[in-house]
Design an enzyme around this catalytic site. Sequence first.
Site, mmCIF file in Angstrom:
data_model
loop_
_atom_site.group_PDB
_atom_site.id
_atom_site.type_symbol
_atom_site.label_atom_id
_atom_site.label_comp_id
_atom_site.label_asym_id
_atom_site.label_seq_id
_atom_site.Cartn_x
_atom_site.Cartn_y
_atom_site.Cartn_z
ATOM 1 N N CYS A 204 -56.807 -13.735 -3.454
ATOM 2 C CA CYS A 204 -57.578 -14.212 -2.304
ATOM 3 C C CYS A 204 -58.379 -13.049 -1.742
ATOM 4 O O CYS A 204 -57.822 -12.003 -1.393
ATOM 5 C CB CYS A 204 -56.612 -14.776 -1.263
ATOM 6 S SG CYS A 204 -57.239 -14.852 0.427
ATOM 7 N N CYS A 207 -57.390 -11.985 1.846
ATOM 8 C CA CYS A 207 -56.040 -11.410 1.814
ATOM 9 C C CYS A 207 -56.068 -10.012 1.207
ATOM 10 O O CYS A 207 -55.421 -9.088 1.705
ATOM 11 C CB CYS A 207 -55.096 -12.285 1.000
ATOM 12 S SG CYS A 207 -55.038 -14.018 1.512
#
Length: 314
Positions: A204, A207
């Site tokens: 991600c 992230c």
Amino acid sequence: MSEGDYVDLTLNPERFTGYTGPSAHRVWSSIYEENCFGVSQFDTLGAFSGDDSLLDGDGQCLEQRVYYKIISGLHASISTHICQEDFNQTTGKWGPNLQCFISRIASHPERLEYIYFNTVLLLRAVARIGPYLSAYDYCGIPDTHPGEADAFTLEKLKDVVSIAQNVGRFDETVLFKGENAAILKEEFKQHFRNVSRIMDCVGCDKCRLWGKVQTSGVGTALKILFELDETALDPKLNHNLLSRSEVVSLINTLHRFTESLVAVENFRKMWAEQDRGGQGRLLDSTVEKSAEGAAKAVGEGKYSAHHYVTGNHI
């Protein structure tokens, strides 16, 4: 001052992204499992001035215990941010998720302790490098009014450094002593560099961004505390002590940890507002989910039940 993508962190806040499942679990599993010092457990002693039990424990040296506290505290802080900025798929709104916080943090008190531990470590680093931060050119970029911007930034930073000098009571001098100090320090550094490399595997984008920022921030704090002597910290003698990315990471990571503590207070208030029935349902749900998670992890042959319950909150 280097190649890469430049991101406005204020426009990309750290929050729930939906990134979960086997891929996310493998990242944290690798961080814990592949960065061990050959021991599987650690106690909850603290590296704070005045603690006479610093060198006691279950066979681990102090440096190993501190390392695991740093990693666990980072994980717990990130989990707190996710719970604080959760997305309710039913209402379509962002907000705090008390059940998430209880399951991930509150039901494991040591995780909250390690958030505080990391915060104090970061504050100590900021306090130690305060003169350098106070002399840093934050806004010396083209097409701006650096005089006015610098004055505003330095005024705010002065407050942060002042707070850090008052409450940053981490005592780094008790670490890396004795005949194996150099070996331990090098092993400590290599393990933490490996954490940063593992963060590159996060699938991600947001992230990975915040994982790298906070890993770099903690790494910069460790560099300040354990690599630099007083001469190196002098801004007049060493203008290029830290890169701009290190300064940005350090301050933003301190911000994220302090935001975690603010979120903790918010969750405490939410818990207090629950009646006994509501509190009971939250706890029952937490126990049920923990049991399901442990059974699944053990069933897949990835972790022992003891491993799942006692500390690495995969």
